[in-house]
Design a protein around this motif. Structure first.
Motif, PDB file in Angstrom:
ATOM      1  N   UNK A 131       0.842  -1.198   0.000  1.00 29.09           N
ATOM      2  CA  UNK A 131       0.000   0.000   0.000  1.00 29.09           C
ATOM      3  C   UNK A 131       0.878   1.249   0.000  1.00 29.09           C
ATOM      4  N   UNK A 132       0.274   2.341  -0.419  1.00 33.37           N
ATOM      5  CA  UNK A 132       0.963   3.636  -0.456  1.00 33.37           C
ATOM      6  C   UNK A 132      -0.065   4.723  -0.162  1.00 33.37           C
ATOM      7  N   UNK A 133       0.222   5.545   0.841  1.00 32.64           N
ATOM      8  CA  UNK A 133      -0.655   6.662   1.194  1.00 32.64           C
ATOM      9  C   UNK A 133       0.069   7.941   0.785  1.00 32.64           C
ATOM     10  N   UNK A 139      -6.149  -0.689  -6.240  1.00 33.77           N
ATOM     11  CA  UNK A 139      -7.362  -0.021  -5.738  1.00 33.77           C
ATOM     12  C   UNK A 139      -6.940   1.359  -5.241  1.00 33.77           C
ATOM     13  N   UNK A 140      -7.618   2.411  -5.718  1.00 34.35           N
ATOM     14  CA  UNK A 140      -7.254   3.791  -5.366  1.00 34.35           C
ATOM     15  C   UNK A 140      -8.437   4.457  -4.681  1.00 34.35           C
ATOM     16  N   UNK A 141      -8.160   5.122  -3.558  1.00 32.32           N
ATOM     17  CA  UNK A 141      -9.198   5.824  -2.792  1.00 32.32           C
ATOM     18  C   UNK A 141      -8.731   7.250  -2.529  1.00 32.32           C
ATOM     19  N   UNK A 142      -9.463   8.232  -3.091  1.00 28.23           N
ATOM     20  CA  UNK A 142      -9.150   9.655  -2.873  1.00 28.23           C
ATOM     21  C   UNK A 142     -10.039  10.152  -1.755  1.00 28.23           C
ATOM     22  N   UNK A 190      -7.163  14.951   2.151  1.00 32.27           N
ATOM     23  CA  UNK A 190      -5.845  15.408   1.717  1.00 32.27           C
ATOM     24  C   UNK A 190      -4.905  14.267   1.364  1.00 32.27           C
ATOM     25  N   UNK A 191      -5.431  13.049   1.240  1.00 32.92           N
ATOM     26  CA  UNK A 191      -4.578  11.894   0.920  1.00 32.92           C
ATOM     27  C   UNK A 191      -5.193  11.041  -0.182  1.00 32.92           C
ATOM     28  N   UNK A 192      -4.320  10.284  -0.857  1.00 26.50           N
ATOM     29  CA  UNK A 192      -4.747   9.283  -1.851  1.00 26.50           C
ATOM     30  C   UNK A 192      -4.177   7.950  -1.399  1.00 26.50           C
ATOM     31  N   UNK A 193      -5.048   6.993  -1.114  1.00 23.57           N
ATOM     32  CA  UNK A 193      -4.623   5.663  -0.662  1.00 23.57           C
ATOM     33  C   UNK A 193      -4.667   4.704  -1.841  1.00 23.57           C
ATOM     34  N   UNK A 194      -3.571   3.987  -2.047  1.00 19.51           N
ATOM     35  CA  UNK A 194      -3.484   3.020  -3.144  1.00 19.51           C
ATOM     36  C   UNK A 194      -3.083   1.662  -2.581  1.00 19.51           C
ATOM     37  N   UNK A 195      -3.640   0.600  -3.169  1.00 21.43           N
ATOM     38  CA  UNK A 195      -3.428  -0.764  -2.677  1.00 21.43           C
ATOM     39  C   UNK A 195      -3.265  -1.678  -3.877  1.00 21.43           C
ATOM     40  N   UNK A 212       1.604   6.659  -7.909  1.00 18.85           N
ATOM     41  CA  UNK A 212       2.240   7.822  -7.250  1.00 18.85           C
ATOM     42  C   UNK A 212       2.665   8.870  -8.285  1.00 18.85           C
ATOM     43  N   UNK A 213       3.227   8.414  -9.398  1.00 23.55           N
ATOM     44  CA  UNK A 213       3.673   9.341 -10.444  1.00 23.55           C
ATOM     45  C   UNK A 213       2.499  10.117 -11.032  1.00 23.55           C
ATOM     46  N   UNK A 214       1.397   9.425 -11.306  1.00 21.17           N
ATOM     47  CA  UNK A 214       0.224  10.070 -11.905  1.00 21.17           C
ATOM     48  C   UNK A 214      -0.382  11.088 -10.938  1.00 21.17           C
ATOM     49  N   UNK A 215      -0.481  10.721  -9.660  1.00 18.40           N
ATOM     50  CA  UNK A 215      -1.084  11.608  -8.647  1.00 18.40           C
ATOM     51  C   UNK A 215      -0.250  12.872  -8.477  1.00 18.40           C
ATOM     52  N   UNK A 216       1.066  12.720  -8.378  1.00 15.96           N
ATOM     53  CA  UNK A 216       1.943  13.885  -8.188  1.00 15.96           C
ATOM     54  C   UNK A 216       1.949  14.778  -9.427  1.00 15.96           C
ATOM     55  N   UNK A 217       1.905  14.169 -10.623  1.00 16.23           N
ATOM     56  CA  UNK A 217       1.855  14.963 -11.858  1.00 16.23           C
ATOM     57  C   UNK A 217       0.547  15.736 -11.972  1.00 16.23           C
ATOM     58  N   UNK A 218      -0.557  15.130 -11.518  1.00 13.89           N
ATOM     59  CA  UNK A 218      -1.854  15.813 -11.549  1.00 13.89           C
ATOM     60  C   UNK A 218      -1.838  17.029 -10.640  1.00 13.89           C
TER      61      UNK A 218
END
Length: 354
Positions: free
Chosen positions: A116-118, A156-159, A162-167, A177-183
């Motif tokens: 996972x990555x938050x 699985x991505x949950x917005x 102030x956070x985006x949780x990915x699993x 992570x790359x797509x979220x930061x670029x957005x």
């Protein structure tokens, strides 16, 4: 003989063997624990699903406690816990539950091939309005952009807030992570989605796996952004020096340098008068030159000699004769006196008859 490229690549369908009690029969020496806070609106959901959380963690011999008064979740190891990484997975599980991820998805973190990555996005944009717009851009119309990203990355991505949780798998989390930061940096997610689609097709070809994919990937350029106009006057900062600027020379120092200081009063006055007269002479000369400009004649244009027209022309005698014959045939000028009298008499006879 085996090729080195085959040894470096992971064979398809290979999985790491599971960690069992036989790998660590004596268990852990120390007790470890992690705690995390959760928001008030998650209290009702956590109350309902907590027995399922305890059951899932119980299989790995990890205890879980829910404190509704303090608003926190705690996970601790026991004497029976044999997997040292189980407590890290339990910590990620309670973090995901606190970030509004449903239990059905969050429990997948206990599997070996899932991570996972938050991603914290709250501090990436200054203005609140801009942050809300870019977060909505990540979701897309009716969540279509987020769904496309989930299908391409197998995550699985949950917005939420102030956070985006990915699993999901590690490779997918890296792309998310790359797509979220670029957005958040004002790059539309559709560009990254197109790149991921091309990569997915290229990965199917076994010949292209070892080659570079740069020639296939699209290169997007910003067209709408205008170049910042440079100011006409550029203020260039001088280099900093700790020493003060040199003191300017006084009038006495200048006189000492030129030797005027040692002259007498008469000589000084004479020198001043000479300088004044020299300035006056220059001014008179300049004024006289300006006056004389009016008497200087302008430059005349050079005279262009016109070519004399050729007076000699060939005379056509036959054409002149024909003109004379035609003129004789035509009656030119006034009628003779006899013809005029006869015409007047004829006109009078006609009037009498009438």
């Amino acid at each position: 003989a085996v090729d080195e490229s085959e040894l470096l690549t992971v064979p398809d369908g290979w999985k790491e063997p599971a960690f069992t009690r036989e790998d660590n029969p004596k268990g852990l020496l120390e007790e470890s624990s992690f705690a995390t806070l959760f928001p008030k609106y998650r209290e009702a959901y956590l109350k309902e699903c907590w027995p399922l959380v305890q059951k899932a963690l119980g299989e790995h011999y990890v205890n879980a406690a829910l404190d509704l008064i303090e608003g926190s979740m705690t996970v601790t190891t026991t004497k029976k816990t044999f997997d040292p990484y189980a407590i890290i997975r339990a910590r990620d599980l309670i973090k995901l539950l606190a970030r509004s991820v449903p239990f059905e998805q969050a429990v997948r973190i206990l599997q070996d091939d899932v991570a996972c990555d938050i991603i914290k996005i709250g501090s990436l944009v200054r203005k609140r309005e801009t942050f809300v717009k870019r977060r909505a851009r990540l979701l897309g119309p009716k969540g279509s952009t987020l769904k496309a990203l989930e299908l391409l990355t197998n995550c699985y991505i949950m917005v939420q807030g102030n956070t985006v949780s990915a699993l999901g798998p590690f490779s997918g989390l890296k792309e998310v992570r790359k797509v979220v930061l670029d957005t958040m940096k004002n790059i539309h997610p559709i560009y990254n989605i197109k790149t991921l689609m091309i990569k997915r097709e290229l990965a199917k070809d076994p010949e292209l796996r070892t080659q570079s994919w740069e020639r296939f990937l699209p290169k997007f350029k910003r067209k709408n952004l205008k170049k910042r106009k440079e100011p006409k006057k550029k203020n260039t900062k001088k280099e900093y020096t700790p020493f003060p600027p040199p003191q300017p020379e006084s009038q006495i120092d200048k006189e000492l340098a030129s030797g005027e200081y040692f002259l007498k009063e008469r000589q000084k006055k004479r020198k001043q008068m000479e300088e004044i007269k020299a300035k006056q002479a220059d001014a008179i000369k300049r004024r006289q030159e300006e006056r004389n400009k009016a008497f200087i004649p302008p430059k005349e244009k050079p005279v262009v000699k016109t070519k004399k027209a050729s007076t000699e022309k060939k005379i056509d005698i036959e054409a002149i004769k024909e003109k004379v014959k035609n003129a004789k045939k035509k009656k030119l000028g006034a009628l003779p006196e006899e013809e005029v009298k006869l015409k007047i008499a004829a006109d009078e006879k006609k009037k009498k008859k009438k």
